[in-house]
Design an enzyme around this catalytic site. Structure first.
Site, short mmCIF file in Angstrom:
data_model
loop_
_atom_site.label_atom_id
_atom_site.label_comp_id
_atom_site.label_asym_id
_atom_site.label_seq_id
_atom_site.Cartn_x
_atom_site.Cartn_y
_atom_site.Cartn_z
N TYR A 1 0.84 -1.20 0.00
CA TYR A 1 0.00 0.00 0.00
C TYR A 1 0.88 1.25 0.00
CZ TYR A 1 -3.74 3.22 1.27
OH TYR A 1 -4.65 4.26 1.28
N HIS B 1 1.33 4.10 -3.11
CA HIS B 1 1.07 5.52 -2.89
C HIS B 1 2.32 6.38 -3.06
CE1 HIS B 1 -2.92 4.31 -1.63
NE2 HIS B 1 -3.25 5.58 -1.68
N TYR C 1 -3.29 16.18 2.01
CA TYR C 1 -3.93 14.86 2.07
C TYR C 1 -2.95 13.88 2.69
CZ TYR C 1 -6.74 10.95 0.12
OH TYR C 1 -7.52 9.82 -0.06
N TRP D 1 -7.50 3.74 -10.69
CA TRP D 1 -6.78 3.65 -9.42
C TRP D 1 -7.51 2.70 -8.47
CZ3 TRP D 1 -2.10 4.85 -7.66
CH2 TRP D 1 -1.88 4.84 -6.29
N TRP D 2 -8.83 2.84 -8.39
CA TRP D 2 -9.61 1.95 -7.53
C TRP D 2 -9.38 0.48 -7.91
CZ3 TRP D 2 -15.04 4.68 -7.74
CH2 TRP D 2 -15.01 5.83 -6.93
#
Length: 103
Positions: A18, A22, A41, A75-76
């Site tokens: 993960y 990112h 963010y 992306w999802w």
């Protein structure tokens, strides 16, 4: 500027993956978020529960539904194998209520 916080769930054993994905966020996705007014963010991981905690600022009342864009949907799909996802591959996300803020 509004602040939003939400939580998501990472599948066990995927913390490093993960973080890797990112750290290599696609430039076109980062640009889309910025153009939509998203800034500052951050996503944090509770390693004991695999809970992801996200906080972001958003300028104005953007009516743009980022989930309907091709890049966000891509992306999802890219992330769906390592986190809890809905049938459309969007991450299962629970908005959180702010109970304290110290500016």
């Amino acid at each position: 500027m509004q602040r939003f916080a939400f939580k998501m769930k990472l599948k066990p054993g995927f913390a490093a993956e993960y973080q890797k994905r990112h750290s290599e966020i696609w430039p076109e996705l980062a640009q889309l978020l910025k153009e939509a007014g998203v800034s500052d963010y951050s996503i944090f991981l509770d390693e004991e529960t695999n809970t992801l905690f996200a906080v972001q600022k958003q300028a104005g009342q953007s009516s743009q539904d980022l989930g309907s864009t091709a890049i966000v949907q891509k992306w999802w799909a890219y992330m769906a194998d390592i986190m809890d996802a809905n049938p459309d591959n969007s991450p299962v996300s629970v908005p959180l209520k702010e109970v304290f803020y110290l500016p």
